[in-house]
Motif scaffolding. Structure first.
Motif, PDB file in Angstrom:
ATOM      1  N   ILE A  93     -11.863  -1.781  -5.275  1.00 42.75           N
ATOM      2  CA  ILE A  93     -10.882  -2.513  -4.478  1.00 42.75           C
ATOM      3  C   ILE A  93     -10.244  -3.662  -5.243  1.00 42.75           C
ATOM      4  O   ILE A  93      -9.082  -4.001  -5.019  1.00 42.75           O
ATOM      5  CB  ILE A  93     -11.545  -3.040  -3.184  1.00 42.75           C
TER       6      ILE A  93
ATOM      7  N   ILE B 157      -6.154  -1.022   3.040  1.00 47.40           N
ATOM      8  CA  ILE B 157      -5.810  -0.054   2.001  1.00 47.40           C
ATOM      9  C   ILE B 157      -5.817   1.353   2.559  1.00 47.40           C
ATOM     10  O   ILE B 157      -6.658   1.711   3.392  1.00 47.40           O
ATOM     11  CB  ILE B 157      -6.806  -0.182   0.816  1.00 47.40           C
TER      12      ILE B 157
ATOM     13  N   VAL C  92      -8.934  -5.359   4.038  1.00 47.99           N
ATOM     14  CA  VAL C  92      -8.064  -5.214   2.870  1.00 47.99           C
ATOM     15  C   VAL C  92      -6.785  -4.453   3.228  1.00 47.99           C
ATOM     16  O   VAL C  92      -5.727  -4.686   2.646  1.00 47.99           O
ATOM     17  CB  VAL C  92      -8.824  -4.492   1.726  1.00 47.99           C
TER      18      VAL C  92
ATOM     19  N   GLU D  52      -3.157   1.292  -4.606  1.00 47.87           N
ATOM     20  CA  GLU D  52      -2.408   1.720  -3.431  1.00 47.87           C
ATOM     21  C   GLU D  52      -3.263   2.624  -2.555  1.00 47.87           C
ATOM     22  O   GLU D  52      -3.102   2.655  -1.332  1.00 47.87           O
ATOM     23  CB  GLU D  52      -1.135   2.461  -3.850  1.00 47.87           C
TER      24      GLU D  52
ATOM     25  N   MET E  37       0.840  -1.187   0.000  1.00 43.35           N
ATOM     26  CA  MET E  37       0.000   0.000   0.000  1.00 43.35           C
ATOM     27  C   MET E  37       0.883   1.248   0.000  1.00 43.35           C
ATOM     28  O   MET E  37       2.053   1.172  -0.316  1.00 43.35           O
ATOM     29  CB  MET E  37      -0.953  -0.031   1.193  1.00 43.35           C
TER      30      MET E  37
ATOM     31  N   HIS F 104      -6.688  -3.795  -6.612  1.00 46.34           N
ATOM     32  CA  HIS F 104      -5.590  -3.684  -5.634  1.00 46.34           C
ATOM     33  C   HIS F 104      -4.838  -2.358  -5.755  1.00 46.34           C
ATOM     34  O   HIS F 104      -3.627  -2.332  -5.939  1.00 46.34           O
ATOM     35  CB  HIS F 104      -4.603  -4.848  -5.806  1.00 46.34           C
TER      36      HIS F 104
ATOM     37  N   ARG G 171      -9.627 -13.217  -8.085  1.00 46.57           N
ATOM     38  CA  ARG G 171      -9.728 -11.931  -7.394  1.00 46.57           C
ATOM     39  C   ARG G 171     -11.170 -11.457  -7.292  1.00 46.57           C
ATOM     40  O   ARG G 171     -11.586 -10.903  -6.271  1.00 46.57           O
ATOM     41  CB  ARG G 171      -8.836 -10.894  -8.091  1.00 46.57           C
TER      42      ARG G 171
END
Length: 406
Positions: free
Chosen positions: A176, A213, A211, A181, A1, A179, A141
């Motif tokens: 989301i 994030i 998650v 940052e 992240m 993925h 995913r």
């Protein structure tokens, strides 16, 4: 992240651009006042000297009234608004001139912005297809994120067959699943009804923690800010007023604006005179007075407020009426005949588990008090409301700064 750093960020809408955005016109002064806009020779100053570090995996909420610059700030992080001056860094990289698509961010807006002709699964897959993720990885995913946001059972439905909360979950999943940052959310719950907002607040908090994030969330709703944020950034007129965790903002606001904005119902404010008499410091109102002791009295004297006027701040839950609360002077409420404020009750609001009483102090002062549901006080009655003195706030009348802030 990633860590997000904003250094002396400023946004000025030039005069010609301000006209396009509707900041100027026949009702120029009215609009400036309504939207808390600052006007310079160069144009409208939307964000001024904004400095903030959002740590990796942190959930930071920007909150403030309409027109305070919170959405503009977030849009500068996203690259949707040019930065007039200052720097935005994501994971240590300066991104001022980097296109939005290359910043590795995802956004969720007030409008769901999902494709009506695609199923839930197809909507969530869309960003991965654009990034040319292999099909086997894409399926894995998407399956994972659909379960995380709890819409896997609706994956073959079209958006028109989903509720508002379910559609917002689709938008969240689509953001989301790539993925990113950084996740940026601009008032995503404002179109939902009260029950759905509560459900989605819980869902967003759970998903963000799961998650991990880095998230910036924009809202004008202080309840959303208090329940969601690891830290809250309170803004007004394009400037940061205070940055702190929710509990600290509530207990120790830096100024009157923050104190009044955070908390529902809002904090009570009464202008009072400070009197030092026989070693005791008193706050004098219209027909009532409150004694100060220890740290509070010492601070007022040290800062030279004896004999001057200050603004007293009392939260509704810090006002008590003996018959309703069962509390008295022995509990620190100064119920000795000198630590209460008299109020004529004008409105009673029943909220189920509690009652809100609204009244006036006989002059221009207005008070709201939070009481248990068993309280039977009716409009028209006069009450002595005892003050939980250790919880009061005192503000400079001129600067509006918290005199007791530490």
């Amino acid at each position: 992240m990633a860590e997000i750093v904003l250094k002396h960020v400023q946004k000025v809408y030039p005069n010609n651009e301000s006209k396009k955005k509707g900041f100027f016109g026949k009702k120029k002064k009215t609009e400036e006042k309504k939207h808390n806009l600052k006007v310079t020779e160069d144009g409208v100053l939307a964000v001024e000297d904004f400095n903030l570090t959002v740590h990796d995996q942190e959930f930071v909420v920007l909150v403030g009234p309409s027109g305070c610059g919170k959405s503009t700030t977030m849009r500068m992080v996203a690259g949707l608004e040019d930065i007039t001056s200052g720097d935005v860094l994501i994971d240590g990289k300066r991104v001022n001139d980097v296109a939005p698509k290359d910043r590795d961010i995802a956004m969720v807006f007030q409008s769901y912005a999902i494709f009506p002709h695609l199923t839930v699964r197809q909507n969530v897959e869309y960003g991965l297809k654009i990034r040319k993720v292999p099909k086997e990885h894409m399926k894995e995913r998407v399956d994972e994120i659909l379960k995380v946001v709890k819409i896997d059972e609706y994956q073959d439905r079209l958006p028109e067959r989903l509720s508002g909360g379910q559609q917002q979950r689709v938008a969240l999943a689509r953001a989301i699943v790539i993925h990113p940052e950084v996740l940026l959310m601009d008032e995503p719950l404002s179109n939902l009804d009260a029950k759905l907002r509560v459900e989605m607040r819980n869902a967003i908090k759970r998903i963000q923690q799961q998650v991990g994030i880095t998230t910036i969330y924009v809202t004008h709703d202080q309840v959303e800010a208090m329940t969601l944020g690891t830290r809250i950034v309170v803004m007004n007129q394009g400037m940061i007023q205070q940055v702190a965790p929710p509990a600290e903002l509530y207990r120790n606001p830096v100024n009157k604006f923050v104190a009044g904005f955070i908390g529902s119902p809002t904090m009570n404010f009464l202008d009072v005179d400070v009197l030092e008499e026989d070693g005791t410091v008193w706050l004098l109102g219209q027909g009532w007075r409150l004694p100060l002791e220890g740290y509070q009295a010492r601070k007022l004297k040290e800062k030279g407020f004896a004999g001057k006027r200050v603004t007293l701040g009392i939260r509704p839950e810090d006002l008590h009426q003996e018959e309703c609360s069962g509390k008295n002077g022995s509990s620190g409420l100064n119920g000795n005949g000198s630590g209460w404020i008299g109020a004529y009750i004008s409105v009673r609001e029943m909220l189920g588990s509690e009652v809100l009483l609204h009244g006036n102090t006989g002059d221009t002062g207005q008070l709201s008090a939070r009481m248990p549901a068993s309280c039977r006080v009716k409009p028209g009655e006069f009450l002595r409301l005892y003050v939980d003195m250790p919880q009061i706030k005192l503000f400079d009348v001129q600067s509006e700064e918290n005199i007791l802030f530490d």
